[in-house]
Write a protein that holds these residues in place. Structure first.
Motif, mmCIF file in Angstrom:
data_model
loop_
_atom_site.group_PDB
_atom_site.id
_atom_site.type_symbol
_atom_site.label_atom_id
_atom_site.label_comp_id
_atom_site.label_asym_id
_atom_site.label_seq_id
_atom_site.Cartn_x
_atom_site.Cartn_y
_atom_site.Cartn_z
ATOM 1 N N GLU A 61 0.824 -1.215 0.000
ATOM 2 C CA GLU A 61 0.000 0.000 0.000
ATOM 3 C C GLU A 61 0.859 1.266 0.000
ATOM 4 O O GLU A 61 0.498 2.266 -0.631
ATOM 5 C CB GLU A 61 -0.940 0.008 1.207
ATOM 6 C CG GLU A 61 -2.103 -0.958 1.090
ATOM 7 C CD GLU A 61 -3.112 -0.768 2.205
ATOM 8 O OE1 GLU A 61 -3.268 0.381 2.650
ATOM 9 O OE2 GLU A 61 -3.734 -1.764 2.619
ATOM 10 N N TYR A 116 0.760 4.218 -2.762
ATOM 11 C CA TYR A 116 0.533 5.612 -2.368
ATOM 12 C C TYR A 116 1.607 6.526 -2.953
ATOM 13 O O TYR A 116 1.307 7.605 -3.478
ATOM 14 C CB TYR A 116 0.524 5.711 -0.840
ATOM 15 C CG TYR A 116 0.459 7.120 -0.295
ATOM 16 C CD1 TYR A 116 -0.749 7.791 -0.175
ATOM 17 C CD2 TYR A 116 1.627 7.783 0.106
ATOM 18 C CE1 TYR A 116 -0.812 9.090 0.331
ATOM 19 C CE2 TYR A 116 1.573 9.076 0.614
ATOM 20 C CZ TYR A 116 0.357 9.725 0.723
ATOM 21 O OH TYR A 116 0.312 11.011 1.207
ATOM 22 N N ARG A 129 0.048 8.943 -5.668
ATOM 23 C CA ARG A 129 -0.288 10.219 -5.016
ATOM 24 C C ARG A 129 0.894 11.183 -4.984
ATOM 25 O O ARG A 129 0.715 12.387 -5.188
ATOM 26 C CB ARG A 129 -0.768 9.938 -3.588
ATOM 27 C CG ARG A 129 -1.243 11.172 -2.816
ATOM 28 C CD ARG A 129 -2.616 11.598 -3.269
ATOM 29 N NE ARG A 129 -3.067 12.782 -2.571
ATOM 30 C CZ ARG A 129 -3.717 12.766 -1.398
ATOM 31 N NH1 ARG A 129 -3.989 11.599 -0.813
ATOM 32 N NH2 ARG A 129 -4.116 13.885 -0.833
#
Length: 561
Positions: free
Chosen positions: A330, A334, A338
């Motif tokens: 994860e 990210y 992002r």
């Protein structure tokens, strides 16, 4: 004199007079000391135990009993009846220690060298003396480098591939502004330095170890030894697993942000602000050489700076107390989805490659104002004592500035066993360090909160105004950068610039014509600025920060030489 209680106070106190000879950590004297100990000290201990049994027939002397031994220097040693010869030898050796330093990171290693040069006998106990790989403590501001010069440690940034840092570049919404350190009045060598933290620390440890009166030992300090409210030394576990004790009139704890000893020496109210996710970008060049790069990203800043000739450190700030897990992928997702789109295009490919390589580290970012509990015989230093958000790289500057203050205070005290004088000067230390430390602390925590993305329109306008204010150049950029770099750590200057940004934000709202909405938003901006900085100043101490001369400790003059 009442013996120091380490475990249990014995029913009978035994004063044993041995023929122990003074040793200064020389192997030859240790051998002779060992021989004498077997033939004298051990014999006396056995006799002492027999006497105890005769005096207290119903009370067996247990293995935790403490006895007091005097050597030929009339120094008192406290040992338990079940101590091995090596333990007693260590106690005898430590009886000639002036200062115990817990931790040999940046603060501990620099302090050990500084006090060693001042001819203090120093015992440093560090949990792990091998080179560490850390993602913080890699950027030394010019103000910190000046303190490094003052301490005679400037050569520790040489031969480790350290990089010169001349300022920062701020990025926001596709625009950037370059902020250079105001170094015109300094020698050409003065600048910031960025490096691998482990290499820097090892260099300082090596330099401290060259001094014959500095002893570095690998071990884990488990507790402070206290008698009648005074810290007498520490109990620690060696690398081999032996439990030993070390005694000195002054114990300085600087074992980092995860210190387990700080609770008894300060009010350990620690706020976790965010987490830094660290990556190393390999074989890439930053858009601006010899500059730190700060991206005002969403939701929080991204920091990049070189740590060697071929590596760039990237620190991604993740606000809050929880971060995406690394193990299940994860975090990598990210960072790629992002964060990567917001980094400068010149380093984006290297950023994604670093994420895919998988060498991702995290470090909690904490804030802890210095709030000491004055304790005779002990002192806190470094991140164990005082932390701020590492966005501005001010931690090492504060630590080195504290060491300079402490060195100057201890210089006139020839005998650290003078408890009254030592306590007074330690009290003065907490006052004299405040203007520099609190300025850097306040700026770091306030700037981080300003740089955070927010859904609050007032905070958003404040963030935009900060970027535009710094872009104006002149005193609007040189003033804040001088504060950030530690070259001009003045609390009043910080306060003026911070509210100048807020007023600048309000002024922009009034153009071309003011309105009721702009007045209302302007009032919210001023209120938001106050809500950011005033709680930080209150925690640091208004009086200590702005009016240090109102505190009596600053007027204490050194005793006559």
């Amino acid at each position: 004199m009442k013996p120091l209680v380490i475990k249990n106070l014995p029913r009978c106190q035994l004063t044993l007079r041995s023929s122990l000879l003074y040793t200064n950590h020389r192997p030859s004297s240790r051998f002779s000391l060992s021989t004498r100990l077997f033939t004298t000290g051990a014999t006396y201990i056995r006799r002492g135990k027999a006497t105890a049994e005769q005096t207290h027939k119903r009370a067996a002397v247990n293995s935790n009993d403490v006895v007091r031994i005097r050597n030929k220097k009339n120094r008192e040693l406290f040992v338990s009846l079940n101590d091995t010869v090596s333990n007693i030898l260590a106690t005898e050796a430590d009886s000639v220690t002036d200062v115990i330093i817990v931790g040999a990171g940046v603060s501990g290693a620099a302090l050990a060298h500084t006090l060693g040069k001042a001819r203090r006998r120093v015992h440093v106990i560090e949990r792990d003396l091998s080179e560490q790989d850390r993602i913080v403590g890699e950027l030394l501001q010019p103000g910190g480098y000046l303190k490094l010069i003052e301490l005679g440690l400037e050569d520790c940034v040489k031969k480790i591939d350290a990089q010169r840092v001349l300022g920062y570049v701020l990025f926001k919404d596709g625009k950037h502004t370059k902020l250079s350190y105001p170094l015109e009045t300094f020698d050409s060598d003065v600048a910031g330095r960025s490096f691998h933290n482990g290499r820097f620390v090892q260099r300082m440890r090596e330099k401290a170890a060259t001094l014959s009166n500095v002893r570095l030992e690998q071990g884990t300090v488990t507790s402070l030894l206290e008698e009648n409210g005074t810290i007498k030394g520490v109990q620690y576990r060696t690398k081999e697993g032996n439990e030993l004790r070390s005694f000195a009139p002054l114990t300085i704890v600087c074992d980092g942000c995860f210190s387990n000893l700080r609770r008894s020496l300060c009010k350990p109210k620690v706020d976790r602000l965010s987490t830094f996710v660290g990556l190393v970008l390999e074989n890439c060049e930053l858009p601006f050489a010899n500059h730190g790069h700060v991206v005002l990203a969403d939701p929080s800043p991204i920091l990049m700076y070189p740590i060697s000739s071929s590596e760039v450190r990237c620190l991604v700030d993740v606000p809050g107390q929880k971060v995406p897990p690394i193990a299940n992928g994860e975090m990598a997702k990210y960072l790629k989805t992002r964060v990567a789109p917001q980094v400068p295009t010149e380093v984006r490919e290297a950023f994604i490659a670093a994420v895919e390589k998988g060498n991702i580290n995290t470090m909690p970012n904490r804030s802890m104002p210095a709030d000491p509990i004055p304790t005779p015989g002990a002192l806190l230093l470094g991140d164990a004592f005082n932390m701020r958000h590492p966005l501005t790289g001010g931690g090492m500057t504060v630590a080195l500035a504290d060491i300079v203050v402490l060195r100057d205070l201890l210089t006139p005290i020839h005998n650290l066993n003078d408890k009254e004088a030592l306590s007074k000067y330690i009290e003065s230390f907490y006052t004299l360090r405040k203007p520099v430390a609190s300025t850097i602390n306040t700026l770091a925590d306030a700037l981080y909160k300003v740089f955070l993305a927010s859904s609050d329109e007032a905070r958003t306008k404040m963030r935009e105004a900060c970027f535009n204010y710094l872009s104006l150049g002149g005193v609007c950029s040189s003033g804040p950068v001088a504060l950030l770099s530690g070259l001009n750590p003045r609390p009043l200057s910080l306060l003026l610039h911070f509210f100048a940004v807020a007023i600048y934000a309000v002024g922009r709202l009034m153009l071309p014509f003011p309105s009721i909405k702009s007045f209302w938003l302007g009032a919210r901006i001023i209120s938001s600025a106050a809500s950011i900085i005033f709680p930080i100043i209150k925690a640091e101490g208004v009086r200590q920060m702005f009016f240090p001369r109102a505190i009596a400790a600053i007027y204490r003059t050194p005793p006559s030489q």
